[in-house]
Design a protein around this motif. Structure first.
Motif, PDB file in Angstrom:
ATOM      1  N   VAL A   1       0.987  -1.271   0.164  1.00 20.93           N
ATOM      2  CA  VAL A   1       0.293   0.452   0.248  1.00 20.93           C
ATOM      3  C   VAL A   1       0.658   1.072  -0.458  1.00 20.93           C
ATOM      4  N   VAL A   2       1.741   1.635   0.826  1.00 15.78           N
ATOM      5  CA  VAL A   2       2.603   2.163   0.673  1.00 15.78           C
ATOM      6  C   VAL A   2       3.814   2.898  -0.217  1.00 15.78           C
ATOM      7  N   GLU A   3       3.872   1.672  -0.961  1.00 12.36           N
ATOM      8  CA  GLU A   3       4.369   1.555  -1.694  1.00 12.36           C
ATOM      9  C   GLU A   3       3.917   2.288  -3.729  1.00 12.36           C
ATOM     10  N   ILE A   4       2.385   2.028  -3.947  1.00 12.87           N
ATOM     11  CA  ILE A   4       1.695   2.715  -4.469  1.00 12.87           C
ATOM     12  C   ILE A   4       1.622   3.628  -3.794  1.00 12.87           C
ATOM     13  N   GLY A   5       1.415   3.819  -2.876  1.00 14.81           N
ATOM     14  CA  GLY A   5       1.321   5.621  -2.714  1.00 14.81           C
ATOM     15  C   GLY A   5       1.902   6.309  -2.802  1.00 14.81           C
ATOM     16  N   LEU A   6       3.710   6.099  -2.774  1.00 14.45           N
ATOM     17  CA  LEU A   6       4.113   6.765  -3.142  1.00 14.45           C
ATOM     18  C   LEU A   6       4.224   6.922  -5.079  1.00 14.45           C
ATOM     19  N   LEU A   7       4.004   5.835  -5.182  1.00 16.62           N
ATOM     20  CA  LEU A   7       4.311   5.709  -6.823  1.00 16.62           C
ATOM     21  C   LEU A   7       3.386   6.554  -7.931  1.00 16.62           C
ATOM     22  N   GLU A   8       2.033   6.587  -6.591  1.00 16.36           N
ATOM     23  CA  GLU A   8       0.953   7.459  -7.075  1.00 16.36           C
ATOM     24  C   GLU A   8       1.252   8.860  -7.464  1.00 16.36           C
ATOM     25  N   ARG A   9       1.615   9.866  -5.982  1.00 21.20           N
ATOM     26  CA  ARG A   9       2.489  10.601  -5.365  1.00 21.20           C
ATOM     27  C   ARG A   9       3.478  11.359  -7.316  1.00 21.20           C
ATOM     28  N   ARG A  10       4.654   9.996  -6.764  1.00 26.47           N
ATOM     29  CA  ARG A  10       5.876  10.630  -7.918  1.00 26.47           C
ATOM     30  C   ARG A  10       5.400  10.965  -9.518  1.00 26.47           C
ATOM     31  N   VAL A  11       3.914  10.429  -9.691  1.00 25.13           N
ATOM     32  CA  VAL A  11       3.630  10.202 -11.439  1.00 25.13           C
ATOM     33  C   VAL A  11       2.838  11.760 -11.129  1.00 25.13           C
ATOM     34  N   LYS A  12       1.861  11.851  -9.703  1.00 25.81           N
ATOM     35  CA  LYS A  12       1.417  12.945 -10.303  1.00 25.81           C
ATOM     36  C   LYS A  12       2.166  13.936 -10.031  1.00 25.81           C
ATOM     37  N   THR A  13       3.228  14.433  -8.736  1.00 24.32           N
ATOM     38  CA  THR A  13       3.672  15.795  -8.900  1.00 24.32           C
ATOM     39  C   THR A  13       5.318  15.843  -9.318  1.00 24.32           C
ATOM     40  N   THR A  14       6.003  14.894 -10.260  1.00 26.39           N
ATOM     41  CA  THR A  14       7.294  14.371 -10.962  1.00 26.39           C
ATOM     42  C   THR A  14       7.246  14.486 -12.729  1.00 26.39           C
ATOM     43  N   ASP A  15       8.168  14.719 -13.100  1.00 23.63           N
ATOM     44  CA  ASP A  15       8.446  14.422 -14.418  1.00 23.63           C
ATOM     45  C   ASP A  15       8.626  13.166 -14.708  1.00 23.63           C
ATOM     46  N   LEU A  16       8.433  12.261 -13.635  1.00 13.89           N
ATOM     47  CA  LEU A  16       8.543  10.667 -13.906  1.00 13.89           C
ATOM     48  C   LEU A  16       8.217  10.040 -15.367  1.00 13.89           C
ATOM     49  N   SER A  17       9.229   9.464 -16.232  1.00 15.72           N
ATOM     50  CA  SER A  17       8.772   9.313 -18.027  1.00 15.72           C
ATOM     51  C   SER A  17       7.906   8.239 -17.144  1.00 15.72           C
ATOM     52  N   ALA A  18       7.268   8.058 -18.343  1.00 13.99           N
ATOM     53  CA  ALA A  18       6.312   7.201 -19.229  1.00 13.99           C
ATOM     54  C   ALA A  18       6.853   5.638 -18.463  1.00 13.99           C
ATOM     55  N   LYS A  19       7.928   5.184 -19.602  1.00  8.12           N
ATOM     56  CA  LYS A  19       8.260   4.039 -18.820  1.00  8.12           C
ATOM     57  C   LYS A  19       9.377   3.750 -17.760  1.00  8.12           C
ATOM     58  N   ASP A  20       9.565   4.358 -17.244  1.00 10.84           N
ATOM     59  CA  ASP A  20       9.999   4.242 -15.622  1.00 10.84           C
ATOM     60  C   ASP A  20       8.921   4.251 -15.023  1.00 10.84           C
ATOM     61  N   ALA A  21       7.898   4.580 -15.102  1.00 11.66           N
ATOM     62  CA  ALA A  21       6.357   4.914 -13.896  1.00 11.66           C
ATOM     63  C   ALA A  21       5.709   3.445 -14.922  1.00 11.66           C
TER      64      ALA A  21
END
Length: 409
Positions: free
Chosen positions: A49-69
């Motif tokens: 749950v924590v890891e998925i939450g962190l990934l959701e925030r990264r996708v929304k708030t950073t310029d994480l590439s689609a490939k890395d996401a």
């Protein structure tokens, strides 16, 4: 056996998780109580749950590439699918599916954005190429060269296009810069050749000017210097160092000549100033002869004055017309006196004047007789016409009589 809403542990220590498809084996626990087994695998769930939450925030708030996401999502989905945790795994899958949709949307947005940026970059580079090709024809060598260098810096700051388009535009851009550089190089090479030719021409002019600097043939030499100056201006400029040196020599040679001429002219001007004073005195002496009372004595006096005048010499050019005009006025007065005397004493002229006077007198007398006869016969119109004619003849007669008086009666 122990259980909770999302899992249970059977009597053999096997741990199960409940899913929509039924129970799935999570693992085996032999180290402690069933409650401890469930707590362990529930913590594993909380970790997901924590890891998925962190990934959701990264996708929304950073310029994480689609490939890395997508890699991160696949990694988490694998952990969920392997059922190594106890909890609402379906909820985790839904969140991961939602993340996939968000990443896909972000990918499309970035694709559109990249397409837009690429289009803008293409237009910017095409504009740079067009400006460069226009500048390639310019003869404003300095400003155009600086602008082309600025265009290169601008080009470097723009995103690359696809290789074919970028290479084609760069080829045109580079060709325009090369064409400008070749034209500028040819221009300055030609300019250097012209300056070298100007240097050779001016060295010859300097040699001529220096050869003339000691001349005392003032008029022709001054004219020669004017001609040399005209040739100097027509020759164009030499290289800066040579130009300054040659000009100093050329000007120096002229200064030597004109300084010498000025010295001679100053002495001459002083002498002519004294001559002017003498001639003004002679003109004043001559003017005292007018009006002429004794022609013979006046003529002799004027000859004496004129002889002294001729012996004086030159006066300043600008003063010459005035002082000479005063002498000419006296000379004209003497000539008029001579002409008047000649007319007064000339027998032939006196005879002609007397004859003309007699003819006019006879004509006047005859007209008067005709007028009297016309009046007597009552022909007043003829009498009036003859009277008008008489007026004209009488005026001529009066003028002739006056002229005859000048001859002494």
């Amino acid at each position: 056996m122990s259980s909770d809403p999302w899992g249970r542990v059977d009597e053999t220590g096997t741990v199960y998780v409940r899913t929509a498809e039924g129970e799935q084996v999570v693992g085996s626990w032999q180290a402690g109580t069933p409650e401890e087994a469930l707590a362990y695998f529930e913590r594993k769930y909380e970790g997901l749950v924590v890891e998925i939450g962190l990934l959701e925030r990264r996708v929304k708030t950073t310029d994480l590439s689609a490939k890395d996401a997508q890699i991160a999502i696949d990694h988490l989905r694998q952990q969920v699918d392997e059922h190594h945790a106890v909890g609402d795994l379906a909820a985790l899958r839904e969140r991961l599916d939602a993340l996939v949709a968000t990443v896909d949307k972000r990918r499309e947005e970035r694709k559109v954005q990249r397409a837009k940026q690429s289009d803008e970059a293409r237009k910017s580079k095409e504009a740079l190429v067009a400006e460069a090709e226009e500048l390639a024809q310019s003869e404003q060598w300095r400003s155009a060269g600086e602008r082309l260098r600025a265009l290169v810096d601008t080009w470097k700051g723009l995103p690359r296009l696809d290789r074919k388009s970028d290479d084609e535009l760069w080829h045109r851009f580079s060709h325009a810069r090369s064409a400008f550089s070749k034209r500028r190089k040819a221009h300055f090479a030609s300019l250097d050749a012209q300056r070298e030719e100007a240097r050779r021409t001016k060295e010859r002019l300097v040699a001529e000017a220096e050869a003339l600097s000691g001349s005392t043939d003032w008029g022709p030499t001054a004219a020669s210097y004017r001609d040399l100056m005209a040739q100097w201006k027509a020759a164009g400029r030499a290289q800066r160092e040579a130009e300054d040196d040659l000009w100093n020599r050329f000007r120096g040679a002229q200064d030597i000549f004109f300084a010498a001429r000025s010295g001679v002219f100053a002495e001459r001007d002083a002498e002519q100033g004294e001559n002017l004073k003498l001639k003004e005195e002679l003109a004043a002496e001559a003017e005292k002869l007018v009006p002429v009372t004794d022609l013979k004595a006046a003529r002799a006096a004027f000859r004496s004055i004129n002889e002294r005048w001729e012996a004086v010499g030159h006066v300043p050019r600008d003063a010459r017309p005035k002082v000479e005009g005063r002498m000419h006025a006296v000379e004209r007065a003497l000539q008029e006196s001579e002409e008047n005397e000649w007319r007064r004493t000339n027998p032939e002229a006196r005879a002609r004047a007397a004859g003309l006077t007699g003819q006019l007198q006879a004509a006047v007398d005859k007209l008067r007789e005709q007028i009297d006869a016309a009046r007597a016969s009552g022909n007043n119109a003829r009498a009036d016409k003859l009277s008008r004619e008489l007026e004209g003849r009488q005026a001529l007669l009066d003028q002739a009589l006056k002229g005859l008086e000048e001859f002494g009666g």
